[in-house]
Design a protein around this motif. Structure first.
Motif, PDB file in Angstrom:
ATOM      1  N   ILE A   1       0.838  -1.208   0.000  1.00  0.00           N
ATOM      2  CA  ILE A   1       0.000   0.000   0.000  1.00  0.00           C
ATOM      3  C   ILE A   1       0.868   1.251   0.000  1.00  0.00           C
ATOM      4  N   MET A   2       1.934   1.244   0.804  1.00  0.00           N
ATOM      5  CA  MET A   2       2.807   2.409   0.889  1.00  0.00           C
ATOM      6  C   MET A   2       3.431   2.733  -0.468  1.00  0.00           C
ATOM      7  N   ASP A   3       3.996   1.723  -1.124  1.00  0.00           N
ATOM      8  CA  ASP A   3       4.644   1.954  -2.417  1.00  0.00           C
ATOM      9  C   ASP A   3       3.624   2.336  -3.493  1.00  0.00           C
ATOM     10  N   ALA A   4       2.474   1.665  -3.501  1.00  0.00           N
ATOM     11  CA  ALA A   4       1.444   1.976  -4.492  1.00  0.00           C
ATOM     12  C   ALA A   4       0.914   3.392  -4.292  1.00  0.00           C
ATOM     13  N   TRP A   5       0.746   3.799  -3.056  1.00  0.00           N
ATOM     14  CA  TRP A   5       0.287   5.156  -2.727  1.00  0.00           C
ATOM     15  C   TRP A   5       1.291   6.195  -3.217  1.00  0.00           C
ATOM     16  N   ASN A   6       2.586   5.967  -2.956  1.00  0.00           N
ATOM     17  CA  ASN A   6       3.620   6.903  -3.417  1.00  0.00           C
ATOM     18  C   ASN A   6       3.638   6.986  -4.935  1.00  0.00           C
ATOM     19  N   MET A   7       3.515   5.831  -5.604  1.00  0.00           N
ATOM     20  CA  MET A   7       3.524   5.821  -7.061  1.00  0.00           C
ATOM     21  C   MET A   7       2.320   6.578  -7.620  1.00  0.00           C
ATOM     22  N   THR A   8       1.144   6.339  -7.052  1.00  0.00           N
ATOM     23  CA  THR A   8      -0.080   6.972  -7.548  1.00  0.00           C
ATOM     24  C   THR A   8      -0.045   8.477  -7.340  1.00  0.00           C
ATOM     25  N   ASN A   9       0.412   8.904  -6.169  1.00  0.00           N
ATOM     26  CA  ASN A   9       0.464  10.342  -5.896  1.00  0.00           C
ATOM     27  C   ASN A   9       1.544  11.033  -6.723  1.00  0.00           C
ATOM     28  N   SER A  10       2.647  10.326  -6.999  1.00  0.00           N
ATOM     29  CA  SER A  10       3.694  10.924  -7.837  1.00  0.00           C
ATOM     30  C   SER A  10       3.220  11.108  -9.273  1.00  0.00           C
ATOM     31  N   GLU A  11       2.204  10.332  -9.664  1.00  0.00           N
ATOM     32  CA  GLU A  11       1.616  10.485 -10.992  1.00  0.00           C
ATOM     33  C   GLU A  11       0.537  11.559 -11.011  1.00  0.00           C
ATOM     34  N   CYS A  12       0.310  12.194  -9.857  1.00  0.00           N
ATOM     35  CA  CYS A  12      -0.666  13.292  -9.716  1.00  0.00           C
ATOM     36  C   CYS A  12      -2.067  12.882 -10.156  1.00  0.00           C
ATOM     37  N   VAL A  13      -2.474  11.672  -9.780  1.00  0.00           N
ATOM     38  CA  VAL A  13      -3.838  11.214 -10.062  1.00  0.00           C
ATOM     39  C   VAL A  13      -4.754  11.802  -9.000  1.00  0.00           C
ATOM     40  N   VAL A  14      -5.729  12.594  -9.428  1.00  0.00           N
ATOM     41  CA  VAL A  14      -6.622  13.264  -8.485  1.00  0.00           C
ATOM     42  C   VAL A  14      -7.750  12.310  -8.080  1.00  0.00           C
ATOM     43  N   GLY A  15      -8.056  12.297  -6.801  1.00  0.00           N
ATOM     44  CA  GLY A  15      -9.122  11.450  -6.276  1.00  0.00           C
ATOM     45  C   GLY A  15      -8.718  10.844  -4.951  1.00  0.00           C
ATOM     46  N   SER A  16      -9.506   9.884  -4.473  1.00  0.00           N
ATOM     47  CA  SER A  16      -9.175   9.195  -3.224  1.00  0.00           C
ATOM     48  C   SER A  16      -9.860   7.842  -3.207  1.00  0.00           C
ATOM     49  N   SER A  17      -9.381   6.981  -2.322  1.00  0.00           N
ATOM     50  CA  SER A  17      -9.880   5.606  -2.293  1.00  0.00           C
ATOM     51  C   SER A  17      -9.581   4.968  -0.945  1.00  0.00           C
ATOM     52  N   THR A  18     -10.434   4.045  -0.561  1.00  0.00           N
ATOM     53  CA  THR A  18     -10.120   3.127   0.532  1.00  0.00           C
ATOM     54  C   THR A  18      -9.449   1.897  -0.070  1.00  0.00           C
ATOM     55  N   ILE A  19      -8.771   1.098   0.747  1.00  0.00           N
ATOM     56  CA  ILE A  19      -8.102  -0.086   0.206  1.00  0.00           C
ATOM     57  C   ILE A  19      -7.818  -1.087   1.318  1.00  0.00           C
ATOM     58  N   CYS A  20      -7.901  -2.378   0.980  1.00  0.00           N
ATOM     59  CA  CYS A  20      -7.541  -3.459   1.903  1.00  0.00           C
ATOM     60  C   CYS A  20      -6.765  -4.505   1.119  1.00  0.00           C
ATOM     61  N   ILE A  21      -5.587  -4.879   1.611  1.00  0.00           N
ATOM     62  CA  ILE A  21      -4.754  -5.899   0.975  1.00  0.00           C
ATOM     63  C   ILE A  21      -4.401  -6.953   2.015  1.00  0.00           C
ATOM     64  N   ALA A  22      -4.489  -8.220   1.624  1.00  0.00           N
ATOM     65  CA  ALA A  22      -4.159  -9.333   2.523  1.00  0.00           C
ATOM     66  C   ALA A  22      -3.270 -10.328   1.800  1.00  0.00           C
ATOM     67  N   THR A  23      -2.452 -11.042   2.561  1.00  0.00           N
ATOM     68  CA  THR A  23      -1.614 -12.088   1.994  1.00  0.00           C
ATOM     69  C   THR A  23      -1.521 -13.248   2.974  1.00  0.00           C
ATOM     70  N   LEU A  24      -1.303 -14.434   2.449  1.00  0.00           N
ATOM     71  CA  LEU A  24      -1.189 -15.633   3.277  1.00  0.00           C
ATOM     72  C   LEU A  24       0.273 -15.975   3.480  1.00  0.00           C
ATOM     73  N   ASP A  25       0.705 -16.012   4.734  1.00  0.00           N
ATOM     74  CA  ASP A  25       2.051 -16.460   5.078  1.00  0.00           C
ATOM     75  C   ASP A  25       1.975 -17.958   5.341  1.00  0.00           C
ATOM     76  N   LYS A  26       2.363 -18.742   4.345  1.00  0.00           N
ATOM     77  CA  LYS A  26       2.207 -20.194   4.463  1.00  0.00           C
ATOM     78  C   LYS A  26       3.129 -20.780   5.524  1.00  0.00           C
ATOM     79  N   LYS A  27       4.276 -20.135   5.721  1.00  0.00           N
ATOM     80  CA  LYS A  27       5.241 -20.666   6.674  1.00  0.00           C
ATOM     81  C   LYS A  27       4.718 -20.574   8.108  1.00  0.00           C
TER      82      LYS A  27
END
Length: 574
Positions: free
Chosen positions: A364-390
């Motif tokens: 989320i942090m990297d995607a947010w920085n990339m999106t804002n650096s592209e000056c895309v106007v707007g806003s969004s909520t977001i949820c990301i999950a991953t499975l740690d199999k170990k």
């Protein structure tokens, strides 16, 4: 909300032999006088001396007029020390950060500070700390700070003098437990014990069967959204996903370090399931904020670009791991033994190479920085999950009112009476006792106020909102999951129209009739949410919350709805 809580608390007190409610003011009356403020220009070293000398865990940062600027904790100081602890031969450092870094650079700013009042109950403060994952609460009344209460203060307040005072309490609680016996030692590392158990009985490698389904707002057209069915007209309800402000993905990527396969990652189509134990699963939902239409901005732009960039971050991480696999350090990068890197002398690599797949918060942090650096106007909520199999854990980060739900099947013969009377985390279980389903975990939905969720965003347009949250505000956690668990990620179109018991009932029906097809459950939930959103004679969860906030709303809440479903699977290897 406060009035409702007060009624509940007083009723609880009456049911406890008229025991009075313990409030924050009661704790403040028993606290020693401490200096709990520090000037914003004080150094990190000054802050360390301050918390040690005052014997406190946190302090408020003030300016020269004693106005509160933020709060810092001992944990903030430890994080700062860790981030600056790489030896100088591996990092250029400018001066001594302990003496030259002002404490204001470490503090949580006042805009993000959570506080309580003297009249709040101890129970409510515990709930606030649990929900916000904090351990200190400033006490504010009439614009003035009365003190800071900590988790320790709240815990101590639950003990009676009879339990802790006098000889009896000391003998019962402490005597016989102070001082470790001579020769006490750790015989082997926990990881080695786990590996030994694996050799004897086999280990369960977790995976996921995943699917997704989405539908746009039922009254949405290319030119906008109609406020009602009457204004929308007699046409069929909208089904064009190109109009949907929600965005999502279900991604499985093969780990180059763990796998010999050449393919570094692939997108999984709905219902597809990978048998590889060398893949990582990432699930994502996001919801663009529709109010941007009034400023002439397409609400889809930010959410879709944010999710596309999140996908790029994950794929880029796997490409990076592919390069590591073929590097001279390959033999040191066994993810089961990350400390081998240091043991073999490759000290620098232990700092600059992350052996674990990228965490949802970092995505989320990297995607947010990339999106804002592209000056895309707007806003969004977001949820990301991953499975740690170990570790057998599901890790997630959530900003706003998207949500994550884990539903588990429990053997009802084992649970017995408890299954009939209670649910996990205070959430009732499905009434169908034969199903054995209950909610094992429910993420927080973060709101500034009613119908105003936390959101990531960007705007350089005049007269538009420009105050947004950052990924650091995300609700982030890891939870254990088991084979058979059903994980649901969804936008607010689901949670605003279906209460939790209804969701569990739908899962129960799916398990009985179509449990071989995960895609069916995703479709079932979205269609049910849309159907309920159109009802006028039933108060939806959204309507109930609106009325609690003195807003007259009846029926459902039509909206874009996206659901990603994952069923946890497991295979035992010896």
């Amino acid at each position: 909300m406060k009035a409702t809580s007060s009624v509940d608390e007083n009723r609880s007190a009456m049911n406890s032999s008229m025991r009075p409610i313990l409030r924050v003011s009661d704790i403040l009356d028993t606290m020693d006088s401490k200096k709990f403020t520090i000037n914003q220009n004080s150094s990190v070293l000054d802050a360390i001396s301050h918390v040690v000398n005052e014997k406190i865990a946190s302090s408020l940062v003030v300016n020269y007029d004693n106005e509160i600027l933020g709060i810092f904790t001992a944990r903030d100081i430890l994080k700062c020390i860790k981030q600056n602890s790489i030896p100088s031969e591996f990092r250029q450092r400018r001066g001594n950060f302990l003496t030259e870094t002002p404490i204001k650079q470490l503090m949580t700013p006042k805009e993000n500070l959570v506080y309580c009042s003297p009249n709040d109950s101890v129970r409510r403060c515990r709930e606030i700390m649990f929900q916000c994952k904090i351990r200190s609460l400033p006490v504010i009344e009439g614009g003035e700070v009365k003190g800071i209460v900590t988790a320790k203060h709240l815990a101590d307040a639950s003990f009676s003098i009879k339990d802790t005072g006098g000889k009896k309490g000391f003998i019962s609680n402490v005597t016989g437990r102070r001082g470790l016996p001579n020769g006490t030692k750790i015989t082997e590392d926990m990881l080695l014990r786990k590996m030994d158990r694996t050799k004897k009985s086999g280990v369960v490698h977790l995976d996921m069967e995943i699917a997704s389904f989405a539908m746009p707002h039922p009254f949405k057209r290319t030119q906008g959204v109609a406020m009602s069915r009457r204004l929308y007209g007699a046409d069929e309800l909208s089904s064009d996903l190109d109009l949907c402000e929600d965005a999502h993905f279900a991604l499985k990527v093969n780990d180059p370090i763990l796998s010999s396969e050449g393919e570094s990652g692939k997108l999984v189509s709905s219902g597809e399931c990978s048998e590889s134990t060398h893949s990582h699963v990432y699930l994502c939902v996001a919801d663009g904020v529709g109010s941007w239409r009034q400023f002439g901005v397409d609400p889809r732009d930010y959410s879709h670009r944010l999710v596309d960039n999140a996908k790029r971050v994950i794929m880029s991480d796997m490409e990076h791991r592919q390069l590591i696999k073929h590097s001279p350090f390959d033999r040191d990068l066994d993810p089961v033994h990350p400390l081998d890197v240091i043991m073999d002398g490759n000290f620098l690599m232990s700092y600059y190479v992350d052996l674990d797949p990228v965490h949802p918060l970092d995505v989320i942090m990297d995607a947010w920085n990339m999106t804002n650096s592209e000056c895309v106007v707007g806003s969004s909520t977001i949820c990301i999950a991953t499975l740690d199999k170990k570790l057998g854990q599901l890790s997630y980060s959530n900003v706003g009112d998207c949500g994550l739900l884990v539903i588990r099947n429990i053997n009802t013969d084992v649970l017995g009476y408890m299954h009939q009377t209670s649910g996990t985390l205070g959430v009732s279980t499905v009434p169908d006792r034969a199903s054995g389903l209950h909610i094992a975990y429910l993420s927080q939905q973060q709101l500034r106020s009613f119908n105003l969720p936390y959101q990531l965003g960007f705007s350089d347009l005049p007269n538009t909102p420009n105050s947004f949250e950052s990924p650091s505000d995300a609700d982030t956690a890891s939870i254990s999951v088991l084979p058979g668990d059903v994980v649901i990620l969804a936008t607010d179109g689901l949670f605003d129209n279906m209460d939790l018991d209804d969701i569990v009932k739908e899962v129960a029906v799916w398990e009985r009739e179509n449990s071989e097809q995960v895609k069916v459950l995703a479709e079932q939930l979205v269609h049910k949410a849309r159907l309920l959103s159109l009802e006028k004679d039933r108060d939806s969860p959204f309507a109930l919350l609106a009325k609690e906030n003195d807003i007259m709303w009846g029926g459902g809440m039509p909206d874009d709805t996206t659901v990603v479903v994952a069923r946890v699977t497991g295979s035992t290897f010896h």
